[in-house]
Design a protein around this motif. Structure first.
Motif, PDB file in Angstrom:
ATOM      1  N   ILE A   1      18.114 -44.955 -38.941  1.00 29.70           N
ATOM      2  CA  ILE A   1      19.097 -45.999 -39.206  1.00 29.70           C
ATOM      3  C   ILE A   1      20.450 -45.323 -39.425  1.00 29.70           C
ATOM      4  N   ALA A   2      21.414 -45.707 -38.629  1.00 30.02           N
ATOM      5  CA  ALA A   2      22.794 -45.285 -38.907  1.00 30.02           C
ATOM      6  C   ALA A   2      23.446 -46.495 -39.561  1.00 30.02           C
ATOM      7  N   PRO A   3      23.515 -46.508 -40.891  1.00 32.84           N
ATOM      8  CA  PRO A   3      23.997 -47.712 -41.573  1.00 32.84           C
ATOM      9  C   PRO A   3      25.516 -47.788 -41.461  1.00 32.84           C
ATOM     10  N   PHE A   4      26.160 -48.491 -42.358  1.00 29.83           N
ATOM     11  CA  PHE A   4      27.618 -48.432 -42.360  1.00 29.83           C
ATOM     12  C   PHE A   4      28.033 -46.980 -42.550  1.00 29.83           C
ATOM     13  N   ILE A   5      29.039 -46.588 -41.809  1.00 32.02           N
ATOM     14  CA  ILE A   5      29.489 -45.193 -41.872  1.00 32.02           C
ATOM     15  C   ILE A   5      30.999 -45.200 -42.057  1.00 32.02           C
TER      16      ILE A   5
ATOM     17  N   THR B   1      24.171 -40.441 -41.139  1.00 28.79           N
ATOM     18  CA  THR B   1      25.548 -40.810 -40.770  1.00 28.79           C
ATOM     19  C   THR B   1      25.865 -40.350 -39.352  1.00 28.79           C
ATOM     20  N   THR B   2      24.989 -40.669 -38.433  1.00 26.57           N
ATOM     21  CA  THR B   2      25.164 -40.158 -37.073  1.00 26.57           C
ATOM     22  C   THR B   2      25.781 -41.205 -36.160  1.00 26.57           C
ATOM     23  N   GLN B   3      26.422 -40.745 -35.106  1.00 29.54           N
ATOM     24  CA  GLN B   3      26.953 -41.627 -34.080  1.00 29.54           C
ATOM     25  C   GLN B   3      25.893 -41.898 -32.995  1.00 29.54           C
ATOM     26  N   ALA B   4      24.737 -41.251 -33.099  1.00 29.76           N
ATOM     27  CA  ALA B   4      23.751 -41.345 -32.016  1.00 29.76           C
ATOM     28  C   ALA B   4      22.327 -41.441 -32.562  1.00 29.76           C
ATOM     29  N   PRO B   5      21.974 -42.530 -33.231  1.00 26.59           N
ATOM     30  CA  PRO B   5      20.665 -42.616 -33.893  1.00 26.59           C
ATOM     31  C   PRO B   5      19.477 -42.521 -32.939  1.00 26.59           C
ATOM     32  N   VAL B   6      19.612 -43.043 -31.740  1.00 23.73           N
ATOM     33  CA  VAL B   6      18.458 -43.027 -30.838  1.00 23.73           C
ATOM     34  C   VAL B   6      18.112 -41.587 -30.456  1.00 23.73           C
ATOM     35  N   VAL B   7      19.143 -40.827 -30.156  1.00 28.75           N
ATOM     36  CA  VAL B   7      18.921 -39.438 -29.749  1.00 28.75           C
ATOM     37  C   VAL B   7      18.354 -38.629 -30.912  1.00 28.75           C
ATOM     38  N   ILE B   8      18.826 -38.938 -32.105  1.00 30.58           N
ATOM     39  CA  ILE B   8      18.312 -38.246 -33.291  1.00 30.58           C
ATOM     40  C   ILE B   8      16.820 -38.572 -33.477  1.00 30.58           C
ATOM     41  N   ARG B   9      16.481 -39.844 -33.330  1.00 31.38           N
ATOM     42  CA  ARG B   9      15.074 -40.216 -33.502  1.00 31.38           C
ATOM     43  C   ARG B   9      14.187 -39.470 -32.512  1.00 31.38           C
ATOM     44  N   ASN B  10      14.585 -39.522 -31.248  1.00 29.98           N
ATOM     45  CA  ASN B  10      13.743 -38.910 -30.221  1.00 29.98           C
ATOM     46  C   ASN B  10      13.594 -37.413 -30.464  1.00 29.98           C
ATOM     47  N   GLY B  11      14.693 -36.778 -30.807  1.00 30.95           N
ATOM     48  CA  GLY B  11      14.667 -35.335 -31.024  1.00 30.95           C
ATOM     49  C   GLY B  11      13.831 -34.976 -32.242  1.00 30.95           C
ATOM     50  N   LEU B  12      14.007 -35.729 -33.323  1.00 38.34           N
ATOM     51  CA  LEU B  12      13.271 -35.396 -34.550  1.00 38.34           C
ATOM     52  C   LEU B  12      11.779 -35.641 -34.382  1.00 38.34           C
ATOM     53  N   ALA B  13      11.427 -36.719 -33.709  1.00 34.44           N
ATOM     54  CA  ALA B  13      10.001 -36.995 -33.495  1.00 34.44           C
ATOM     55  C   ALA B  13       9.367 -35.798 -32.799  1.00 34.44           C
ATOM     56  N   ARG B  14      10.058 -35.302 -31.809  1.00 33.29           N
ATOM     57  CA  ARG B  14       9.544 -34.172 -31.040  1.00 33.29           C
ATOM     58  C   ARG B  14       9.435 -32.914 -31.899  1.00 33.29           C
ATOM     59  N   MET B  15      10.504 -32.659 -32.659  1.00 35.23           N
ATOM     60  CA  MET B  15      10.470 -31.446 -33.490  1.00 35.23           C
ATOM     61  C   MET B  15       9.388 -31.523 -34.556  1.00 35.23           C
ATOM     62  N   LEU B  16       9.211 -32.723 -35.121  1.00 39.23           N
ATOM     63  CA  LEU B  16       8.285 -32.863 -36.243  1.00 39.23           C
ATOM     64  C   LEU B  16       6.855 -33.118 -35.792  1.00 39.23           C
TER      65      LEU B  16
END
Ligand SMILES: Cc1cc2nc3c(=O)[nH]c(=O)nc-3n(C[C@H](O)[C@H](O)[C@H](O)COP(=O)(O)OP(=O)(O)OC[C@H]3O[C@@H](n4cnc5c(N)ncnc54)[C@H](O)[C@@H]3O)c2cc1C
Lengths: 781, 292
Positions: free
Chosen positions: A245-249, A220-235
């Motif tokens: 995917i930030a679906p309907f929120i 439920t994020t307002q910034a899915p791209v930033v979340i993806r990039n950050g998580l890929a790096r952390m993981l």
């Protein structure tokens, strides 16, 4: 002005799915083998963790795992600093960001301490009761002014202070201005902005598919791209292995742009570890503690004026509560500092911001994002000045408005986007005049109010002005494609939380391609569809993503005409695009669908350099934001026995530049005003001296309902932004920003015979009772 | 916000229900409309091991005329049924006036009379109205049945005369005496919220227009419905003049209540509200009595 699509009150593309319950929200994601997480959260505001015993929880049937900070190993890291401090001389900024699970010490009630994963959320919650944490309570830091006293307990001991930041910004020479002033007014102001309380709480589902080696995350994020990039790096994964995917929120209002929340970091990690889909859905109780707040500031403000009400300068020193950590940098207090200047031509400004760590939930932007605080201080100063100088309150504002010929207007203070705050355009007086007309200002004050007062009714009027910096950078992008089906595909990186992007973005494209808005499918917030961009915040969607979409649609239009020109042997200028077809002047036509087929040939040769399809990707990065503005006015009736206040009439005159869809803008304003009404009289975050949150349910945190929100009349003034091609400015936060300032002025006006001066918001019946009592005592002497 | 596991029983008769209560005692709780019980379970403030669901016990849902001119209400009667009952409107105008103040329509569709008084929230309307009406509550267990006067039923904060094996089956509300006016008013933060303070009044006038009897009952300002002793002391035998009503309201708000403070209202503000509302309802009740 308006085009065939752009500017029209078109019904929303997203409504059929939403209204029939077909829209996918994060909690609708059910996957085979999915497991569920619950968090044990701190009951203390401030305590040392002596030990944690999870052994009984591990024995409970259905429990799959129990994790403390120690169990995370190297994965345990403080979160990133999302917004670095602005480049202001002599700035003090101490970075202390949140951690996935508390280690050593807890710093606010609700901070996660232990994570339990089980076959169901029920079992996970049962297991929380099996865990024993041995805490050594520490004295909490609650009051922001006391927090800076020398013997105050420390939220972060290693810092040696609770001061998170100090920023001094200057324009002109305030002391010189003051020396020339006829009047100087100084007061202490208190402004508390609550929490967003979005209808949908936060939630995250992570699904690591070991066979595909692919991670899919619904967030439920307002910034899915930033979340993806950050998580890929952390993981330790490739960005191409992670899809967010930030679906309907169900509403976000700011707190869902905060990242990385502890849960956001932990749920994907757990899925990778367990090789099972993992779900965590925040419940309402958690939301009150674990999703960020906005809260309060204390201002010591001073205004210097000439006898005829011209502002010579403003000085302010203020304190801002940032909570236990400051991952969002200084966005909220910078907004307060800058927005205080409002639509006024202020030659000298001196503002000292002090940001304070406390043992409370983290503070990040919530609709308005600190602008409320600044607007309240400025508008109250002007109200007091008007009274003291015997000038009508609208006249003192009019006299100080930045005149239309002074734009672009440089405020010379650094804004949240790290560049000096320059207003692109504005025309404030017509908005004020229109608001006065709609609220019937003169007649109300001359006839209506005296008549009602004679009947014993306490009615009052409030009218205030404000600006809202919107549409800031860095950039957004979009891809527009005409499919061989004839449908048009639009993808952009920003997430959507109710802003009607599926409609207004489609209108921008429709205007270029002349296709039915319903045939345009907009995808927002899915990194598999578009993976560049920053997110939905600062009322920037329509400006930044909107202009990127506009640019891409224009490019596609060119391609369409070029392709059709080749087909018909007619120059592009002689072709017309209408209702999904390209027409020649002699009556020949071809559908966009057929053109798309031709643009993607399956055999034969194409000219070297040919790009297939009718598709374009474009980006838009404004150098500076666009500044929206407006005026709110209301009439209230106060029952001075029950201390109840009813809003009888509410008027908003709003200037967000070019309007893409007036229905959408009005909806944004209505929703904002509803939150503003809450912030004026109903909602309040109350912590006691132990740092315990006393308003942690909807029994105690009072959101206004349909019964408390008045009908709202909206008037539009259109001053296009010269700094983007569409001429748009943001409209997302405006409704919420000046409401409390207008409300307090109106209440004061209604209670004129009590000689009240109200320097705080929100009010409540109880607070009015106290204020009236104080005023009576003062009068009696 | 998930409750711990519990056993669920769904009796269809009162006999069956009380048998379960006798069997499980302290571990069991009746489930009526669930509008108070389910939230407390989700917050894990209540953790009953057994729920005895009364929603299939049809014999508990009724509104009947009583021989004394009053009304008998079955414990499982929903608030909405009381709200829309013609019999209640005719015979119990005070109750009729009060029910719309309870929560929101959705909650009134589920919540029950028996549930409300058993829950005994001191800020709830029905306990106060039951006391104002000098109502009686019928309790049943496998040991038999007994009637308890409302004044003795409410013992304190969320506490009633119910034994663990007992349940409420019926509420008997006598009609107000002749030449009696009534009024109810409350102040809540938002429409439909539990009130900060509520007051019910019933004033009986003599043929000469003097006050014969006064019932003034407060809610939200003590650990149970608070019946004023001062109001009758000031008013009985007197002309119901504005000054007399003012004095009664003031003294009642000083002497007869024990308000607490919380995030919504300090004790002092609640006391203030109590005096304002008491004056308003007394005035309206007197006007109505005079019009009868
Ligand atoms: C948002 C909201 C707002 C509300 N606002 C108000 C308001 O303004 N005023 C107000 O008065 N109420 C209000 N309520 C409460 C509502 O009126 C409840 O319906 C009522 O208090 C309890 O009735 P119930 O039938 O739902 O009982 P339940 O919740 O089912 O039960 C409540 C308690 O009574 C016990 N019980 C139930 N029936 C019996 C019985 N026959 N015998 C013995 N014990 C029994 C249960 O075991 C439980 O302990 C509100 C509720 C909500 C959710």
């Amino acid at each position: 002005m308006a085009g065939r699509y752009f500017g029209q009150p078109i019904r929303r593309n997203e409504d059929p799915a939403l209204l029939t319950g077909q829209a996918l929200f994060t909690d609708d994601v059910h996957l085979p083998g999915m497991v569920h997480v619950a968090f044990l959260r701190s009951d203390y505001a401030h305590a040392r963790i002596r030990s944690i015993d999870v052994s009984r929880a591990l024995e409970r049937p259905g429990v799959i795992g129990v994790y403390t900070a120690e169990d995370l190993g190297d994965y345990w890291q403080p979160g990133p600093l999302l917004v670095p401090p602005p480049p202001v001389e002599d700035i003090i900024f101490h970075q202390r960001t949140q951690v996935p699970l508390a280690k050593g010490k807890v710093r606010h009630v609700g901070e996660p301490v232990v994570m339990v994963v089980a076959e169901s959320r029920y079992i996970a919650e049962d297991a929380l009761e099996d865990i024993f944490v041995d805490y050594e309570p520490l004295p909490p830091v609650v009051d922001i002014e006391k927090a800076l006293e020398p013997d105050a307990p420390l939220v972060h001991e290693d810092l040696g202070t609770n001061l998170a930041a100090r920023v001094v910004q200057r324009k002109g020479d305030y002391e010189a201005a003051k020396a020339k002033a006829d009047v100087v007014i100084s007061r202490r102001f208190y402004y508390d902005h609550g929490l967003a309380a979005a209808m949908e709480n936060r939630g995250i589902v992570a699904h690591w598919d070991p066979k595909m080696q692919y991670m899919t995350i619904w967030d439920t994020t307002q910034a899915p791209v930033v979340i993806r990039n950050g998580l890929a790096r952390m993981l330790g994964l490739s960005e191409s292995q992670v899809r967010v995917i930030a679906p309907f929120i169900g509403g976000a209002f700011g707190p869902k742009i905060m990242m990385f929340y502890p849960e956001e970091v932990l749920i994907p990690w757990l899925s990778l570890k367990l090789k099972r889909p993992v779900k965590w859905i925040e419940d309402r109780r958690e939301n009150f503690f674990a999703t960020t707040h906005e809260r309060y500031q204390v201002h010591y403000a001073e205004i210097a004026l000439t006898r005829d009400g011209r502002i010579l300068g403003v000085k302010d020193r203020f304190y801002h509560d940032t909570g236990a950590y400051d991952p969002y940098g200084l966005t909220v207090p910078i907004n307060s500092q800058c927005t205080l200047l409002g639509p006024y031509d202020i030659p000298a400004y001196h503002s000292e911001m002090n940001v304070v760590f406390t043992n409370k939930t983290i503070v990040t932007p919530y609709r308005g994002a600190g602008r409320q605080h600044g607007v309240f201080v400025m508008e109250r100063l002007l109200d007091i000045a008007a009274k003291e100088l015997g000038i009508d309150r609208t006249e003192i504002r009019r006299r100080n408005f930045i005149p239309p010929d002074k734009f672009p207007y440089n405020n010379e203070v650094i804004y949240q986007d790290f560049v000096p705050l320059v207003y692109d355009s504005g025309n404030y007086e017509p908005a004020l005049e229109l608001a006065k007309k709609l609220i019937d200002y003169d007649r109300f004050l001359k006839e209506e109010q005296p008549r009602l007062r004679a009947e014993g009714k306490h009615v009052g009027l409030g009218i205030v002005a404000y600006v809202e910096g919107t549409g800031i950078g860095p950039y957004e992008g979009a891809r527009v494609q005409v499919e061989t089906t004839g449908k048009v595909n639009v993808a952009t990186g920003v997430g959507t939380q109710g802003q009607s992007h599926f409609t207004s973005f489609a209108q921008i494209v429709a205007e270029q391609l002349d296709v039915d808005v319903r045939n345009i499918r907009v995808v927002t917030g899915d990194t598999a569809e578009f993976h560049w961009g920053t997110g939905t915040f600062a009322s920037r969607g329509a400006v930044v993503a909107g202009n990127a979409i506009h640019a891409a649609a224009k490019k596609v239009r060119e391609k369409v005409l070029q392709k059709a020109s080749e087909e018909f042997g007619v120059p592009p200028e002689e072709l017309e695009l209408r209702n999904g077809y390209v027409y020649t002047q002699d009556g020949r036509s071809i559908s966009l669908a057929d053109l798309a087929v031709k643009a993607n040939p399956l055999r034969g040769a194409v000219k070297p350099g040919t790009e297939p399809g009718l598709e374009a990707t474009m980006y838009f990065g404004p150098e500076r934001g666009a500044t929206a503005s407006g005026v709110h006015a209301m009439i209230v009736e106060v029952d001075p026995e029950l201390m109840d206040v009813k809003i009888r009439k509410y008027v908003v005159v709003h200037d967000c530049g070019k309007v893409i869809n007036p229905l959408v803008v009005e909806g944004q304003i209505h929703g904002g005003v509803a939150q503003g009404v809450g912030n004026s009289f109903y909602e309040e975050i109350v912590y006691n001296e132990d740092g315990q949150l006393l308003t942690a349910s909807f029994m105690d945190y009072l959101l206004p309902t349909a019964m408390e929100v008045p009908p709202i009349e909206v008037g539009h003034v259109e001053t296009p932004s010269p700094w983007n091609e569409l001429g748009t400015k943001g409209a997302g936060e405006a409704g919420a920003i000046p409401t409390a300032a207008a409300f307090v002025q109106a209440v004061e006006d209604a209670l004129a015979d009590y000689d009240l001066e109200i320097l705080e918001a929100p009010l409540s019946p109880n607070r009015l009772f106290e204020l009236l009592k104080e005023a009576k005592q003062k009068k009696e002497g | 916000m998930k409750p711990p596991a519990f056993k669920y029983l769904a009796p269809t008769t009162v006999d069956e229900a009380v048998a379960y209560l006798a069997e499980y005692g302290y571990d069991a709780k009746p489930l009526a409309g669930g509008q108070s019980l389910i939230p407390t379970m989700n917050f894990r403030l209540a953790q009953p091991a057994v729920l005895v669901d009364l929603n299939r016990v049809q014999e508990l849902s009724y509104i009947r005329p009583a021989e004394d001119g009053g009304v008998l209400i079955g414990a499982m009667t929903r608030h909405v049924q009381v709200e829309r009952s013609d019999l209640v409107a005719q015979r119990l105008p005070l109750l009729h006036e009060t029910v719309p103040f309870i929560a929101h329509p959705q909650i009134r569709n589920r919540g029950t009379y028996g549930g409300s008084i058993s829950h005994a929230d001191p800020a709830a309307e029905l306990p106060a109205i039951t006391v104002a009406h000098r109502g009686r509550v019928q309790l049943r267990s496998t040991r038999g049945s007994r009637w308890v006067p409302a004044e003795e039923f409410f013992l304190g904060l969320f506490t009633t005369a119910l034994e663990p094996d007992e349940m409420v089956v019926e509420i008997a509300l006598p009609a107000l005496p002749p030449r009696t006016g009534w009024a109810f008013d409350e102040f809540s933060r938002r429409h439909g919220d539990f009130a900060l303070v509520g007051v019910a009044a019933a004033v009986t006038l003599s043929a000469q227009g003097r006050v014969d009897e006064v019932r003034l009952v407060f809610m939200g300002v003590g650990d149970r419905p608070m019946t004023s002793a001062a109001a009758p002391a000031v008013l009985v035998g007197q002309e119901p003049s504005d000054e007399a009503l003012e004095e009664a309201a003031q003294r009642a708000a000083q002497e007869d209540i024990d308000p607490f403070g919380d995030v919504h209202a300090s004790a002092a503000f609640r006391r203030h509200l109590a005096s304002v509302l008491a004056k308003r309802v007394l005035t309206r009740a007197v006007e109505r009595a005079q019009a009868r």
